[in-house]
Design a protein around this motif. Structure first.
Motif, short mmCIF file in Angstrom:
data_model
loop_
_atom_site.label_atom_id
_atom_site.label_comp_id
_atom_site.label_asym_id
_atom_site.label_seq_id
_atom_site.Cartn_x
_atom_site.Cartn_y
_atom_site.Cartn_z
N UNK A 44 -1.99 -6.32 -8.74
CA UNK A 44 -2.64 -5.38 -7.82
C UNK A 44 -1.60 -4.64 -7.03
N UNK A 45 -1.66 -3.30 -7.09
CA UNK A 45 -0.73 -2.50 -6.28
C UNK A 45 -1.49 -1.85 -5.13
N UNK A 46 -1.02 -2.08 -3.89
CA UNK A 46 -1.71 -1.52 -2.72
C UNK A 46 -1.74 0.01 -2.73
N UNK A 47 -2.84 0.55 -2.24
CA UNK A 47 -2.96 1.99 -2.00
C UNK A 47 -3.01 2.14 -0.48
N UNK A 48 -2.12 2.97 0.04
CA UNK A 48 -1.99 3.10 1.50
C UNK A 48 -2.50 4.44 1.99
N UNK A 57 -6.98 -0.21 -0.41
CA UNK A 57 -7.43 -0.75 -1.68
C UNK A 57 -6.26 -1.04 -2.59
N UNK A 58 -6.58 -1.31 -3.84
CA UNK A 58 -5.56 -1.67 -4.82
C UNK A 58 -5.85 -0.98 -6.14
N UNK A 114 -11.09 -0.87 -5.34
CA UNK A 114 -10.25 -1.19 -6.50
C UNK A 114 -10.30 -0.07 -7.53
N UNK A 115 -9.12 0.41 -7.91
CA UNK A 115 -9.01 1.39 -8.98
C UNK A 115 -8.79 0.67 -10.29
N UNK A 116 -9.58 1.04 -11.29
CA UNK A 116 -9.52 0.39 -12.60
C UNK A 116 -9.25 1.45 -13.65
N UNK A 117 -8.21 1.25 -14.46
CA UNK A 117 -7.87 2.20 -15.53
C UNK A 117 -8.79 2.02 -16.72
N UNK A 118 -9.30 3.12 -17.25
CA UNK A 118 -10.11 3.06 -18.46
C UNK A 118 -9.29 3.61 -19.62
#
Ligand code: C2E
Ligand code: MG
Ligand code: MG
Ligand code: MG
Length: 277
Positions: A44-48, A57-58, A114-118
């Motif tokens: 998980x990479x933080x989003x600031x 989020x991440x 949470x961002x999820x790559x498709x």
């Protein structure tokens, strides 16, 4: 002699091809085993948020932890997972795991998104929205917490089908983001036809700021135009304080990058990451 050399070249070339095909087959069977044996992990990479300096989020980033303890990055196996279709199963696992992560965060009182790559295959799959709906229901995650990242190339070609798929997802209440923005061929006016909520400026435009004036112009133009179109902007690959200052000055809403944090395993995400600085 030239002919002999040509023949030799061909010989080596086809041997290389065989070698590549063999490696591919091996990787495919290892991936099947990885699915069976649960060898995947999410980092998980933080989003600031640049105005508040807080983690909002991440992004979920897939890793393959092999039995020999090596951690394989997605670039090494996603192409084969994609071409064999295994990515659909892997992507469904990412969805479940990402939602379970959000549920765990929420139970600790942390409301993050949470961002999820498709992948291309997932995006083209007619049952995607149904799957997403089921996972959200079973995990109790609010759709507003999920942002799906797709790339410009997935929107090219059959645009009607792409718009249909995006609408199916939007109906569920999730958000949509264009990843690696600027590396494809779409223009912002073209993008207006797609129901997206966010643009992620590709790392390649960020990495040479502040030295590269072209990149600075491109990034500030993307931010300004996105604002006009009411799209949220995220800058990827932010590594230096100069880049942070530039993005702040141009009112980029969100940032992600090694300057703030690498992608981390869930147990490494501490309270510390909730307020950077
Ligand atoms: P992406 O979605 O554009 O993800 C950003 C990539 O940049 C990640 O690489 C991340 O670790 C890396 N990164 C983040 N900050 C920095 C920085 O400051 N500097 C540099 N040099 N790199 C940074 P990663 O994790 O290796 O993922 C690569 C790509 O693999 C992703 O690009 C995405 O396209 C794909 N991917 C990752 N997870 C998944 C997944 O669950 N499903 C699918 N379909 N694709 C995935
Ligand atoms: Mg991404
Ligand atoms: Mg990206
Ligand atoms: Mg990408």
């Amino acid at each position: 002699e030239a002919k002999a050399r040509g023949k030799n070249t061909f010989h080596f070339f086809s041997q290389d091809l065989n070698e590549a095909a063999k490696e591919r087959l091996e990787l495919e069977s290892q991936l099947r085993e990885a699915i069976r044996e649960h060898q995947f992990m999410l980092y998980y990479q933080p989003k600031i948020d640049l105005t508040t300096q807080r983690v909002v989020g991440y992004e979920a980033l897939l890793r393959w932890l092999r039995p020999n303890n090596t951690l394989v990055p997605p670039a090494r196996f996603i192409p084969v997972a994609e071409s064999t279709g295994l990515i659909v199963q892997i992507g469904e696992w990412v969805l479940w795991e990402g939602c379970r992560f959000l549920a765990r965060q929420r139970s600790r009182g942390l409301n993050v998104d949470l961002s999820i790559n498709l992948s291309v295959r997932q995006f083209k799959d007619n049952s995607l929205a149904e799957t997403v709906e089921r996972v959200l229901q079973r995990t109790g995650v609010e759709p507003e917490r999920i942002i799906f990242e797709i790339t410009e190339s997935m929107l090219m070609g059959d645009t009607d089908a792409a718009i249909h798929q995006l609408n199916q997802l939007k109906k569920l209440g999730v958000s949509l983001s264009i990843d690696d923005f600027g590396t494809g061929y779409s223009s912002l006016s073209y993008l207006k036809r797609f129901p997206v909520d966010e643009l992620k400026i590709d790392r390649s435009f960020v990495q040479d700021i502040p030295e590269d004036q072209n990149d600075k112009d491109i990034v500030s133009a993307i931010i300004a135009m996105a604002q006009q179109m009411n799209l949220r902007v995220v800058a990827e690959g932010v590594e230096t304080s100069e880049q942070v200052a530039f993005l702040k000055q141009h009112q980029c809403a969100l940032v992600q990058g090694y300057y703030f944090s690498m992608p981390l395993a869930e147990q490494e995400l501490s309270q510390l990451h909730y307020t950077i600085n």
